[in-house]
Design an enzyme around this catalytic site. Sequence first.
Site, short mmCIF file in Angstrom:
data_model
loop_
_atom_site.label_atom_id
_atom_site.label_comp_id
_atom_site.label_asym_id
_atom_site.label_seq_id
_atom_site.Cartn_x
_atom_site.Cartn_y
_atom_site.Cartn_z
N SER A 67 0.94 -0.40 7.44
CA SER A 67 0.00 -0.52 6.32
C SER A 67 -0.38 0.86 5.84
O SER A 67 -0.43 1.82 6.62
CB SER A 67 -1.27 -1.26 6.76
OG SER A 67 -2.27 -1.19 5.76
N LYS A 93 -2.22 0.28 13.02
CA LYS A 93 -1.10 0.57 12.13
C LYS A 93 -0.69 2.04 12.23
O LYS A 93 0.50 2.36 12.09
CB LYS A 93 -1.46 0.19 10.69
CG LYS A 93 -1.67 -1.32 10.50
CD LYS A 93 -0.45 -2.13 10.92
CE LYS A 93 -0.55 -3.59 10.56
NZ LYS A 93 0.68 -4.36 10.84
N TYR A 119 -7.94 -2.32 12.95
CA TYR A 119 -6.65 -2.69 12.37
C TYR A 119 -5.93 -1.45 11.84
O TYR A 119 -4.73 -1.26 12.07
CB TYR A 119 -6.89 -3.70 11.23
CG TYR A 119 -5.69 -4.04 10.40
CD1 TYR A 119 -4.81 -5.05 10.79
CD2 TYR A 119 -5.41 -3.35 9.21
CE1 TYR A 119 -3.70 -5.38 10.02
CE2 TYR A 119 -4.32 -3.67 8.44
CZ TYR A 119 -3.46 -4.68 8.84
OH TYR A 119 -2.37 -4.99 8.07
#
Length: 258
Positions: free
Chosen positions: A149, A166, A162
Amino acid sequence: MSGFAGPITRLAGKIAIVTASTDGIGFAIAQRLAREGAKVIVSSRKQNNVDEAVSRLKSEGLDVTGLMCHVSKADHRKKLFDTAKKLGGLDILVSNAAVNPSVAPVLDCDESSWDKIFEVNVKAAFLLAQEALPLLRERPFGRIIFVASIAGFHPFELLGAYSVSKTALFGLTKAAASQLARENITVNCIAPGIIQTKFSSALTETEAAREEALSRIPMNRLGVPHDISGAAAYLASEDASYMTGETLIVAGGMPSRL
């Protein structure tokens, strides 16, 4: 808008696994690889979603197989690779599964959410790559593609843990690429920007959130899943045979350097 120009057969004869591929980015990648001639194994955690996705893809005449797979479960991953063996082997692994149970700044993430995020987003990606290797080594070339991401470069405040998971995938890509470079197995990563999917709905569900998201994107539009599928098909193909350890950023011009 399908994002697909017509018949390209550069993946003819190849066999691919795409995890979390019954919706959103994963579905678009599975569809594109199959349209380019690959046999594709689609998977997700819910059998009814698998059945629906397989039905949609087969209605296009695509060569797909589907099975339920929770990537954190060893027996589920084994079934993925056993299925690939039955089809003839494995050339391409696309690790796309991710979770985000914590909508909070990074240091406000509770321990159980942190563990779940890293178990699925990082550890399962590592294990899938590790377990794919025996099959990839039997083929003329192998491709491992991680889906990360843009948040791995510039963390989103409310997707703190999160975002860190990534960033970890960028490191895994570099390390694995270096290890496998002499074996004709490439390892690359895709960093999507803000793509219109159910998964990203928290970033776009209100008009204010959508405007905030668009203000970060020089192209002034949200991405769609097929914006990512073309990048995946390129990395899976012979066209990317001299590229390894890299992250393709597909984010409408959003800033993308650590």
